[in-house]
Design a protein around this motif. Structure first.
Motif, PDB file in Angstrom:
ATOM      1  N   PRO A  41      -3.977   7.473  -2.088  1.00 24.70           N
ATOM      2  CA  PRO A  41      -3.138   8.555  -2.637  1.00 24.70           C
ATOM      3  C   PRO A  41      -1.787   8.699  -1.943  1.00 24.70           C
ATOM      4  CG  PRO A  41      -5.416   9.266  -2.457  1.00 24.70           C
ATOM      5  CD  PRO A  41      -5.344   7.911  -1.814  1.00 24.70           C
ATOM      6  N   SER A  42      -1.673   8.268  -0.708  1.00 26.56           N
ATOM      7  CA  SER A  42      -0.395   8.361   0.007  1.00 26.56           C
ATOM      8  C   SER A  42       0.676   7.475  -0.622  1.00 26.56           C
ATOM      9  CB  SER A  42      -0.584   7.977   1.473  1.00 26.56           C
ATOM     10  OG  SER A  42      -1.103   6.667   1.563  1.00 26.56           O
ATOM     11  N   GLY A  43       0.280   6.480  -1.375  1.00 27.17           N
ATOM     12  CA  GLY A  43       1.243   5.690  -2.134  1.00 27.17           C
ATOM     13  C   GLY A  43       1.537   4.303  -1.613  1.00 27.17           C
ATOM     14  N   GLU A  44       1.300   4.050  -0.357  1.00 32.61           N
ATOM     15  CA  GLU A  44       1.627   2.738   0.198  1.00 32.61           C
ATOM     16  C   GLU A  44       0.658   1.674  -0.303  1.00 32.61           C
ATOM     17  OE1 GLU A  44       1.685   2.870   4.409  1.00 32.61           O
ATOM     18  OE2 GLU A  44       1.997   0.728   4.678  1.00 32.61           O
ATOM     19  N   LEU A  45       1.174   0.526  -0.664  1.00 31.25           N
ATOM     20  CA  LEU A  45       0.325  -0.602  -1.062  1.00 31.25           C
ATOM     21  C   LEU A  45      -0.103  -1.362   0.185  1.00 31.25           C
ATOM     22  CD1 LEU A  45       2.234  -1.790  -4.199  1.00 31.25           C
ATOM     23  CD2 LEU A  45      -0.221  -1.555  -4.119  1.00 31.25           C
ATOM     24  N   VAL A  46      -1.402  -1.456   0.382  1.00 33.73           N
ATOM     25  CA  VAL A  46      -1.943  -2.098   1.577  1.00 33.73           C
ATOM     26  C   VAL A  46      -2.515  -3.458   1.199  1.00 33.73           C
ATOM     27  CG1 VAL A  46      -3.629  -1.917   3.441  1.00 33.73           C
ATOM     28  CG2 VAL A  46      -2.487   0.149   2.587  1.00 33.73           C
ATOM     29  N   PHE A  47      -2.032  -4.498   1.862  1.00 34.57           N
ATOM     30  CA  PHE A  47      -2.497  -5.852   1.590  1.00 34.57           C
ATOM     31  C   PHE A  47      -3.936  -5.998   2.071  1.00 34.57           C
ATOM     32  CE2 PHE A  47      -2.668 -10.360   1.464  1.00 34.57           C
ATOM     33  CZ  PHE A  47      -3.126 -10.817   2.692  1.00 34.57           C
ATOM     34  N   LEU A  48      -4.789  -6.592   1.223  1.00 30.60           N
ATOM     35  CA  LEU A  48      -6.185  -6.810   1.591  1.00 30.60           C
ATOM     36  C   LEU A  48      -6.498  -8.284   1.802  1.00 30.60           C
ATOM     37  CD1 LEU A  48      -8.012  -4.345  -0.836  1.00 30.60           C
ATOM     38  CD2 LEU A  48      -7.440  -3.993   1.576  1.00 30.60           C
ATOM     39  N   ILE A  49      -6.094  -9.134   0.858  1.00 28.50           N
ATOM     40  CA  ILE A  49      -6.468 -10.540   0.950  1.00 28.50           C
ATOM     41  C   ILE A  49      -5.510 -11.407   0.148  1.00 28.50           C
ATOM     42  CG2 ILE A  49      -8.007 -10.518  -1.052  1.00 28.50           C
ATOM     43  CD1 ILE A  49      -9.810 -12.482   0.509  1.00 28.50           C
ATOM     44  N   ARG A  50      -5.341 -12.646   0.613  1.00 32.43           N
ATOM     45  CA  ARG A  50      -4.610 -13.677  -0.104  1.00 32.43           C
ATOM     46  C   ARG A  50      -5.521 -14.886  -0.229  1.00 32.43           C
ATOM     47  NH1 ARG A  50       0.262 -16.821   2.847  1.00 32.43           N
ATOM     48  NH2 ARG A  50      -1.474 -17.154   4.253  1.00 32.43           N
ATOM     49  N   ARG A  51      -5.512 -15.499  -1.414  1.00 34.49           N
ATOM     50  CA  ARG A  51      -6.359 -16.664  -1.640  1.00 34.49           C
ATOM     51  C   ARG A  51      -5.556 -17.699  -2.410  1.00 34.49           C
ATOM     52  NH1 ARG A  51      -9.986 -18.172   0.946  1.00 34.49           N
ATOM     53  NH2 ARG A  51     -11.609 -16.677   0.541  1.00 34.49           N
TER      54      ARG A  51
END
Lengths: 119, 115
Positions: A41-51
């Motif tokens: 909800p804070s709005g920041e896009l958080v990177f989780l994984i790259r494949r």
């Protein structure tokens, strides 16, 4: 053209349930990368994984796991034993090759899946 | 901690009054991106800088401009904001070399309200 489809617009689960977020993509490129991002909800896009497209090994990171299947053009994301803090919008994205030597790599986003985890 | 910083977090402007949003990064990445995200939608790329080279998306309105005075800073200028420009504006950075596909790191966003 590149396209990413997240068919589930909203999912609601009760805490401790497992949940899978679906992602299906289309691309003509043989080399590409897939990503998952979390947007709380804070709005920041958080990177989780790259494949990358040449690595179909499934990956597990704590309660998170990803299943990449080129045969079905899918890159699904599973959260095991969900928690309230997992409530967020999750985006799957596909990376295009840079257009030229002086361009960044573009992300094609899916529409996002809103996950609500209830206590 | 290395990060992407956006100021302000919330910006209110009046219809037609120019506004500037700022983004700075301590990651020393060569590429900086600006996205617009409207409610319940995916982020939409407006433009990006590869070092000093500006790359505009074909459907980005002329009302939106950008400046990158140095590696660390990038600005989004909206010359005459309309009600339809109310949105979250996200800045992102990545380290890109030819044929690379590195992830983009996003700032917390600036939520723009147009009255």
């Amino acid at each position: 053209a590149q396209k990413v489809t997240q068919a589930q617009t909203e999912i609601s689960v009760v805490e401790k349930e497992d949940v899978t977020l679906d992602c299906v993509y289309e691309t003509r490129d043989t080399t590409y990368y897939l990503f998952w991002y979390k947007q709380p909800p804070s709005g920041e896009l958080v990177f989780l994984i790259r494949r990358n497209s040449f690595d179909e090994q499934n990956e597990i990171s704590g309660r998170y796991s990803w299943n990449f299947q080129k045969s079905t053009s899918s890159f699904n994301f599973t959260i095991t034993a969900s928690q309230v803090v997992d409530s967020a919008v999750y985006f799957c994205a596909l990376s295009e090759p840079p257009m030229n030597n002086n361009a960044g790599n573009m992300l094609t986003f899916g529409g996002g899946t809103r996950l609500m985890v209830k206590p | 901690d290395a990060m992407v910083i956006q100021n302000p977090r919330y910006q209110v402007t009046q219809f037609g009054k120019p506004v500037t949003l700022s983004c700075s990064q301590t990651l020393n990445h060569n590429v900086m991106y600006w996205y617009q995200q409207k409610s319940s939608q995916a982020p939409k790329l407006l433009f990006h800088y590869y070092d000093k080279d500006f790359n505009n998306e074909a459907d980005t309105p002329d009302n939106f401009q950008s400046r990158r005075p140095n590696t660390s800073f990038c600005f989004l200028d909206i010359r005459s904001p309309g009600l339809g420009d109310a949105a979250m504006y996200l800045c992102a950075t990545s380290r890109v070399v030819l044929y690379s596909y590195n992830e983009q790191f996003f700032g917390p966003g600036t939520r723009l309200t147009v009255l």
